[in-house]
Write a protein that holds these residues in place. Structure first.
Motif, PDB file in Angstrom:
ATOM      1  N   SER A  35       0.749  -1.246  -0.065  1.00 30.28           N
ATOM      2  CA  SER A  35       0.142  -0.156  -0.062  1.00 30.28           C
ATOM      3  C   SER A  35       0.735   1.195  -0.038  1.00 30.28           C
ATOM      4  O   SER A  35       0.770   2.192  -0.670  1.00 30.28           O
ATOM      5  CB  SER A  35      -0.910   0.108   1.122  1.00 30.28           C
ATOM      6  N   GLN A  36       1.833   1.272   0.633  1.00 31.39           N
ATOM      7  CA  GLN A  36       2.676   2.328   0.844  1.00 31.39           C
ATOM      8  C   GLN A  36       3.566   2.611  -0.285  1.00 31.39           C
ATOM      9  O   GLN A  36       3.822   3.490  -0.980  1.00 31.39           O
ATOM     10  CB  GLN A  36       3.858   2.031   2.127  1.00 31.39           C
ATOM     11  N   GLN A  37       4.010   1.568  -0.933  1.00 33.27           N
ATOM     12  CA  GLN A  37       4.588   1.713  -2.421  1.00 33.27           C
ATOM     13  C   GLN A  37       3.785   2.490  -3.558  1.00 33.27           C
ATOM     14  O   GLN A  37       4.098   3.302  -4.368  1.00 33.27           O
ATOM     15  CB  GLN A  37       5.006   0.258  -2.849  1.00 33.27           C
ATOM     16  N   ILE A  38       2.465   1.915  -3.408  1.00 31.88           N
ATOM     17  CA  ILE A  38       1.466   2.434  -4.477  1.00 31.88           C
ATOM     18  C   ILE A  38       1.083   3.973  -4.212  1.00 31.88           C
ATOM     19  O   ILE A  38       0.863   4.591  -5.021  1.00 31.88           O
ATOM     20  CB  ILE A  38       0.003   1.353  -4.369  1.00 31.88           C
ATOM     21  N   ASP A  39       1.055   4.073  -2.907  1.00 33.08           N
ATOM     22  CA  ASP A  39       0.821   5.587  -2.500  1.00 33.08           C
ATOM     23  C   ASP A  39       2.049   6.392  -2.920  1.00 33.08           C
ATOM     24  O   ASP A  39       1.697   7.537  -3.438  1.00 33.08           O
ATOM     25  CB  ASP A  39       0.495   5.515  -1.004  1.00 33.08           C
ATOM     26  N   ARG A  40       3.286   5.626  -2.968  1.00 35.30           N
ATOM     27  CA  ARG A  40       4.587   6.572  -3.274  1.00 35.30           C
ATOM     28  C   ARG A  40       4.449   6.678  -4.807  1.00 35.30           C
ATOM     29  O   ARG A  40       4.682   7.943  -5.164  1.00 35.30           O
ATOM     30  CB  ARG A  40       5.663   5.830  -2.840  1.00 35.30           C
ATOM     31  N   LEU A  41       4.193   5.680  -5.482  1.00 40.96           N
ATOM     32  CA  LEU A  41       4.280   5.880  -6.859  1.00 40.96           C
ATOM     33  C   LEU A  41       3.056   6.604  -7.744  1.00 40.96           C
ATOM     34  O   LEU A  41       3.206   7.170  -8.816  1.00 40.96           O
ATOM     35  CB  LEU A  41       4.179   4.500  -7.532  1.00 40.96           C
ATOM     36  N   LEU A  42       1.964   7.002  -6.935  1.00 40.33           N
ATOM     37  CA  LEU A  42       1.039   7.425  -7.429  1.00 40.33           C
ATOM     38  C   LEU A  42       0.660   8.833  -6.562  1.00 40.33           C
ATOM     39  O   LEU A  42      -0.539   9.570  -6.459  1.00 40.33           O
ATOM     40  CB  LEU A  42      -0.385   6.829  -7.118  1.00 40.33           C
ATOM     41  N   ARG A  43       1.687   9.451  -5.907  1.00 38.32           N
ATOM     42  CA  ARG A  43       1.498  10.634  -4.682  1.00 38.32           C
ATOM     43  C   ARG A  43       1.358  11.905  -5.888  1.00 38.32           C
ATOM     44  O   ARG A  43       1.733  11.918  -6.997  1.00 38.32           O
ATOM     45  CB  ARG A  43       2.738  10.621  -3.980  1.00 38.32           C
ATOM     46  N   TYR A  72      13.515  -4.599  -9.372  1.00 42.46           N
ATOM     47  CA  TYR A  72      12.408  -4.372 -10.087  1.00 42.46           C
ATOM     48  C   TYR A  72      11.698  -5.808  -9.694  1.00 42.46           C
ATOM     49  O   TYR A  72      10.329  -5.765  -9.519  1.00 42.46           O
ATOM     50  CB  TYR A  72      12.929  -4.639 -11.575  1.00 42.46           C
ATOM     51  N   ARG A  73      12.018  -6.827  -9.650  1.00 39.81           N
ATOM     52  CA  ARG A  73      11.368  -8.120  -9.392  1.00 39.81           C
ATOM     53  C   ARG A  73      10.766  -7.833  -7.762  1.00 39.81           C
ATOM     54  O   ARG A  73       9.423  -8.114  -7.607  1.00 39.81           O
ATOM     55  CB  ARG A  73      12.134  -9.275  -9.426  1.00 39.81           C
ATOM     56  N   THR A  74      11.330  -7.428  -6.825  1.00 36.48           N
ATOM     57  CA  THR A  74      10.765  -7.177  -5.623  1.00 36.48           C
ATOM     58  C   THR A  74       9.610  -6.183  -5.599  1.00 36.48           C
ATOM     59  O   THR A  74       8.494  -6.333  -5.047  1.00 36.48           O
ATOM     60  CB  THR A  74      11.980  -6.747  -4.576  1.00 36.48           C
ATOM     61  N   LEU A  75       9.788  -5.172  -6.117  1.00 37.56           N
ATOM     62  CA  LEU A  75       8.985  -4.017  -6.168  1.00 37.56           C
ATOM     63  C   LEU A  75       7.676  -4.363  -7.072  1.00 37.56           C
ATOM     64  O   LEU A  75       6.586  -4.082  -6.732  1.00 37.56           O
ATOM     65  CB  LEU A  75       9.487  -2.817  -6.706  1.00 37.56           C
ATOM     66  N   SER A  76       8.041  -5.053  -8.258  1.00 45.19           N
ATOM     67  CA  SER A  76       6.747  -5.470  -9.044  1.00 45.19           C
ATOM     68  C   SER A  76       6.028  -6.514  -8.311  1.00 45.19           C
ATOM     69  O   SER A  76       4.554  -6.586  -8.579  1.00 45.19           O
ATOM     70  CB  SER A  76       7.190  -6.157 -10.388  1.00 45.19           C
ATOM     71  N   ILE A  77       6.367  -7.426  -7.506  1.00 44.47           N
ATOM     72  CA  ILE A  77       5.515  -8.348  -6.562  1.00 44.47           C
ATOM     73  C   ILE A  77       4.743  -7.662  -5.724  1.00 44.47           C
ATOM     74  O   ILE A  77       3.458  -7.793  -5.239  1.00 44.47           O
ATOM     75  CB  ILE A  77       6.501  -9.342  -6.009  1.00 44.47           C
ATOM     76  N   LEU A  78       5.436  -6.459  -4.926  1.00 48.89           N
ATOM     77  CA  LEU A  78       4.734  -5.671  -4.034  1.00 48.89           C
ATOM     78  C   LEU A  78       3.575  -5.067  -4.504  1.00 48.89           C
ATOM     79  O   LEU A  78       2.478  -4.827  -3.808  1.00 48.89           O
ATOM     80  CB  LEU A  78       5.633  -4.716  -3.581  1.00 48.89           C
ATOM     81  N   VAL A  79       3.538  -4.643  -5.847  1.00 50.13           N
ATOM     82  CA  VAL A  79       2.440  -3.719  -6.317  1.00 50.13           C
ATOM     83  C   VAL A  79       1.735  -4.341  -7.329  1.00 50.13           C
ATOM     84  O   VAL A  79       0.952  -3.869  -8.115  1.00 50.13           O
ATOM     85  CB  VAL A  79       2.831  -2.248  -6.974  1.00 50.13           C
ATOM     86  N   HIS A  80       1.958  -5.679  -7.594  1.00 47.87           N
ATOM     87  CA  HIS A  80       1.095  -6.358  -8.665  1.00 47.87           C
ATOM     88  C   HIS A  80      -0.365  -6.383  -8.330  1.00 47.87           C
ATOM     89  O   HIS A  80      -0.832  -6.777  -7.016  1.00 47.87           O
ATOM     90  CB  HIS A  80       1.669  -8.157  -8.510  1.00 47.87           C
ATOM     91  N   ASP A  86      -8.067  -5.423  -3.430  1.00 47.71           N
ATOM     92  CA  ASP A  86      -9.167  -4.121  -2.855  1.00 47.71           C
ATOM     93  C   ASP A  86      -9.079  -2.914  -3.401  1.00 47.71           C
ATOM     94  O   ASP A  86     -10.017  -2.156  -3.680  1.00 47.71           O
ATOM     95  CB  ASP A  86      -8.924  -4.155  -1.393  1.00 47.71           C
ATOM     96  N   ASN A  87      -7.897  -2.815  -4.507  1.00 42.81           N
ATOM     97  CA  ASN A  87      -7.724  -1.650  -5.131  1.00 42.81           C
ATOM     98  C   ASN A  87      -7.082  -1.957  -6.602  1.00 42.81           C
ATOM     99  O   ASN A  87      -5.673  -1.462  -6.594  1.00 42.81           O
ATOM    100  CB  ASN A  87      -7.166  -0.391  -4.542  1.00 42.81           C
ATOM    101  N   LYS A  88      -7.470  -2.879  -7.250  1.00 46.27           N
ATOM    102  CA  LYS A  88      -6.508  -3.318  -8.447  1.00 46.27           C
ATOM    103  C   LYS A  88      -6.194  -2.409  -9.361  1.00 46.27           C
ATOM    104  O   LYS A  88      -5.251  -2.320 -10.207  1.00 46.27           O
ATOM    105  CB  LYS A  88      -7.573  -4.557  -8.901  1.00 46.27           C
ATOM    106  N   ASP A  89      -6.947  -1.359  -9.614  1.00 43.35           N
ATOM    107  CA  ASP A  89      -6.935  -0.082 -10.759  1.00 43.35           C
ATOM    108  C   ASP A  89      -5.491   0.518 -10.119  1.00 43.35           C
ATOM    109  O   ASP A  89      -4.732   0.740 -11.078  1.00 43.35           O
ATOM    110  CB  ASP A  89      -8.046   0.605 -10.721  1.00 43.35           C
ATOM    111  N   ARG A  90      -5.509   1.054  -9.090  1.00 40.52           N
ATOM    112  CA  ARG A  90      -4.232   1.790  -8.538  1.00 40.52           C
ATOM    113  C   ARG A  90      -3.120   0.815  -8.601  1.00 40.52           C
ATOM    114  O   ARG A  90      -2.147   1.362  -8.807  1.00 40.52           O
ATOM    115  CB  ARG A  90      -4.783   2.415  -7.179  1.00 40.52           C
TER     116      ARG A  90
END
Length: 252
Positions: A35-43, A72-80, A86-90
């Motif tokens: 959730s934090q990574q998604i918020d960071r990337l969409l801030r 990249y692999r680590t981060l892509s798994i976190l935000v997959h 609960d929030n697939k679009d983001r």
């Protein structure tokens, strides 16, 4: 791009907002939650932050390709998206950003361009610092320190310049794309115009050929009718009159 070239002045309000709100570079935390990574990337301001693939992947420019790939692999798994039900679009948006950053750094050519941005940012920052020191010397304040004497603030100044250069590159790319689209549109309109003219010429030629045959036939009919008319008139004259015999002189 030379560091002597003056930075482009942006009138883009969103970039100005981003530029003024940039805070001190924080220590990169690789254990942020999904959730934090998604918020960071969409801030707010992420449109500009995410132009820098190293910023997206939270990895230093000096990292090897293998280190970048691992991150990249680590981060892509976190935000997959499959992980964030609960929030697939983001999550999908964040995943696309991470994937685009990896594709940029995976390629030798585009990775080199990104590294060149960092190098130029350092050169411009050093040039800016040199100009500040020169100004202080002119004002007889050469003994005074400048903010960039602090290592963290120096690093921050480079960071800000890096983000600005990426933003400048993106604006130039968009301008080139727009000009390219306009040129393709103009070319297509010219092609359509020429095609319509060609069709019109063909249609005119076709109609001309058809009308020419019609004119030839009409002329033949006219000639045939005139000939028949002359013959008919002659025959009428012959049938309507008694032709007297030729006079022969009497011989004695």
């Amino acid at each position: 791009m030379s560091f002597n070239e003056r930075p482009t002045t942006s009138k883009d309000t969103s970039f100005d907002s981003f530029y003024t709100e940039v805070k001190e570079i924080e220590k990169r935390d690789s254990v942020l939650t999904s959730s934090q990574q998604i918020d960071r990337l969409l801030r707010p301001g992420s449109t500009y932050f995410n132009l820098n693939p190293f910023e997206v992947l939270q990895i230093e420019p000096g990292a090897t390709v293998e280190e970048i790939k691992k991150r990249y692999r680590t981060l892509s798994i976190l935000v997959h998206p499959d992980k964030i039900q609960d929030n697939k679009d983001r999550a999908q948006t964040a995943f696309d950003i991470v994937n685009r950053a990896w594709k940029t750094l995976e390629n030798d050519v585009t990775r080199k361009k990104c590294l060149d941005v960092y190098e130029e940012a350092k050169e411009r920052t050093d040039h800016m610092i040199a100009e500040k020191r020169k100004k202080l010397r002119k004002e007889s304040k050469g003994f005074e320190n400048i903010p960039e004497d602090d290592p963290d603030k120096y690093k921050h100044a480079i960071y800000v310049m890096v983000m600005k250069l990426f933003a400048d590159m993106e604006r130039r790319r968009q301008q080139l794309d727009q000009r390219d689209q306009e040129e393709r549109k103009r070319k297509r309109e010219t092609e359509i115009e020429e095609e319509e003219k060609r069709k019109a010429d063909l249609e005119w030629q076709k109609n001309f050929e058809e009308s020419r045959q019609s004119r030839v036939n009409s002329w033949h009919d006219f000639q045939s009718g005139a000939s028949k008319s002359k013959k008919s008139k002659k025959q009428k004259r012959m049938h309507g009159m008694i032709v007297p015999p030729k006079f022969k002189p009497e011989s004695r």
